[in-house]
Structure formats: structure tokens, C-alpha cells
Design a protein around this motif. Sequence first.
Motif, short mmCIF file in Angstrom:
data_model
loop_
_atom_site.label_atom_id
_atom_site.label_comp_id
_atom_site.label_asym_id
_atom_site.label_seq_id
_atom_site.Cartn_x
_atom_site.Cartn_y
_atom_site.Cartn_z
N ARG A 17 111.72 50.44 -30.86
CA ARG A 17 112.54 50.94 -29.75
C ARG A 17 112.09 52.34 -29.33
NH1 ARG A 17 115.16 48.72 -33.75
NH2 ARG A 17 115.54 50.72 -34.76
N LEU A 18 111.98 52.52 -28.03
CA LEU A 18 111.67 53.84 -27.49
C LEU A 18 112.99 54.56 -27.22
CD1 LEU A 18 109.09 55.46 -26.48
CD2 LEU A 18 109.93 54.91 -24.20
N VAL A 19 113.09 55.79 -27.72
CA VAL A 19 114.28 56.60 -27.51
C VAL A 19 113.86 57.85 -26.77
CG1 VAL A 19 116.18 57.84 -28.60
CG2 VAL A 19 115.32 55.72 -29.63
N VAL A 20 114.42 58.05 -25.58
CA VAL A 20 114.05 59.18 -24.74
C VAL A 20 115.24 60.13 -24.62
CG1 VAL A 20 113.24 59.91 -22.46
CG2 VAL A 20 112.46 57.74 -23.43
N PHE A 98 104.91 70.34 -26.92
CA PHE A 98 103.67 70.01 -27.64
C PHE A 98 104.06 69.22 -28.88
CE2 PHE A 98 99.93 71.03 -30.26
CZ PHE A 98 98.91 70.82 -29.35
N PRO A 99 103.53 67.99 -29.06
CA PRO A 99 103.93 67.19 -30.22
C PRO A 99 103.32 67.69 -31.53
CG PRO A 99 102.47 65.94 -28.76
CD PRO A 99 102.64 67.30 -28.15
N SER A 100 103.94 67.32 -32.63
CA SER A 100 103.35 67.63 -33.93
C SER A 100 102.20 66.65 -34.18
CB SER A 100 104.39 67.51 -35.04
OG SER A 100 104.65 66.15 -35.32
N PHE A 101 101.40 66.92 -35.20
CA PHE A 101 100.26 66.06 -35.52
C PHE A 101 100.61 65.02 -36.58
CE2 PHE A 101 98.33 69.70 -33.54
CZ PHE A 101 97.22 69.19 -32.87
N SER A 102 101.86 64.93 -36.97
CA SER A 102 102.24 64.09 -38.10
C SER A 102 102.76 62.72 -37.73
CB SER A 102 103.32 64.81 -38.92
OG SER A 102 104.49 64.97 -38.14
N GLY A 103 103.19 62.53 -36.49
CA GLY A 103 103.81 61.25 -36.12
C GLY A 103 105.21 61.09 -36.65
N PRO A 108 110.95 64.30 -27.99
CA PRO A 108 111.84 63.82 -26.91
C PRO A 108 111.54 62.41 -26.40
CG PRO A 108 111.18 66.08 -26.49
CD PRO A 108 110.37 65.60 -27.65
N VAL A 109 110.34 61.92 -26.63
CA VAL A 109 110.01 60.51 -26.36
C VAL A 109 109.54 59.96 -27.70
CG1 VAL A 109 108.55 58.91 -25.10
CG2 VAL A 109 109.42 60.96 -23.96
N ASP A 110 110.42 59.24 -28.37
CA ASP A 110 110.20 58.89 -29.77
C ASP A 110 110.36 57.39 -29.99
OD1 ASP A 110 109.55 59.46 -32.35
OD2 ASP A 110 111.33 60.64 -32.78
N ARG A 175 107.13 52.04 -23.77
CA ARG A 175 107.86 51.16 -24.70
C ARG A 175 107.08 49.87 -24.90
NH1 ARG A 175 111.16 46.93 -23.95
NH2 ARG A 175 111.31 47.31 -21.72
N PHE A 176 106.60 49.28 -23.81
CA PHE A 176 105.83 48.04 -23.93
C PHE A 176 104.53 48.29 -24.69
CE2 PHE A 176 103.00 44.64 -22.63
CZ PHE A 176 103.83 43.53 -22.75
N GLN A 177 103.89 49.42 -24.43
CA GLN A 177 102.67 49.77 -25.15
C GLN A 177 102.93 49.87 -26.65
OE1 GLN A 177 99.94 53.10 -23.87
NE2 GLN A 177 100.77 54.01 -25.73
#
Length: 199
Positions: A17-20, A98-103, A108-110, A175-177
Motif C-alpha cells: 500500500r502506498l501512503v501519501v 530528501f529521502p534517506s538511503f535506508s528504505g 511522505p510518499v511511503d 502505487r502500481f509500480q
Amino acid sequence: MSPSPAGAVPASDHPVRLVVTDDLRRNRLTVFFRIILAIPHLIWLTLWSIAAVFAGIANWVVTLIKGISPPGLHNFLAAYVRYSTQVTAYIYLVADPFPSFSGKPGYPVDLEIDRPQPQNRWKTAFRIILVIPAAILNQVLQYVVQIIGFLGWFVCLALGRMPQGMRDLSAYCLRFQAQTYAYLAVLTDRYPSLSAPNT
């Protein structure tokens, strides 16, 4: 449960699930230099992708034998899919920080990815064939995200924000990706969904 920020895109009942929670504001300076700022992430994503290919093959073999993805491989591949989604969201202005490198979760788009569940061995055995229609559609949706990102770059520079409709359409494509990548990596045997998230 706390209320979602204005304009937040809800999650669905899919295992991926994509959570924005993005607030649509964009920093004009970082928008202007977005591609340059993303270079370290693109390098790291390329290196992680190489490892993810081998981990995905191992996950496929183990899941085919045991009927369930082992937690270690599942967590590694889930972090990879989450990171890939976060980087794509950053590059194409679906999110601003800027996202972290850890995943790790918290962007904000998770992504929320369920724990390993039993999977159908037949679906697992023929996964590379079954994923082809979703992969083709995913490629088309990636072009959509790129076009929105290109147009959004000008809009964000002018307004200092991303229009919600553009952000939401890009989020739909992401989300589809993510669901396609998770299906290919054998994180779930649930096929990627075109339906809109439940509201």
C-alpha cells in the motif's frame, strides 16, 4: 488513528500500500536542482538493484520450495521496493524532502508492505510470465509520471507547490509500480491492482 493531512491519498487493502502524507509544498531551490540532488540516490539505487536481483532470485527459489518468503529476504526486498518508490517520488516531485538511503518507513510518499504470507506455488513458479502484462502497463505509467514530473517542475518553480491532481495521479502510478515490483520480487502473490485505494 490521527487524521490525515489535507489532500492525503489513502491506502488500500492490497498487501503493498502506498501512503501519501505529503503537504504539496515544494522548495523552489531544491526543485530547480532536483536531478543533481538525486544523483547520490541514483547511484545507490543502481547498486542496491544489483543486489536485489540476486535476492529476488533467491526469494523466488525459497518461496517455490517452502511456499512462503523467508523473513530476511522479504525484509531486504521490501526495503528495496520502498526505497525505490521514495527515490522516484523525490525525483518526480511527488514528495519534497530528501529521502534517506535506508528504505525505512517515514517518507511522505511511503509504502506499507505486509509481512510474509503463504503463496501459491503455481503462481510463484510462473511469476516471470504472469508479471508481463503488469510490467507493460507499469512502463506506460512510468511515462505518465515522467511527463507529470516534467510539467510539475515548472509549476512547482512558479507556485512553490505541486497541484494535488498532478501529485495524486503520480502517486497512483507509483502505487502500481511498487505493487508490480513487489509481485516480481515474490513479496506477495497478489497481482498489482488498478483499482483506486479505498476511501
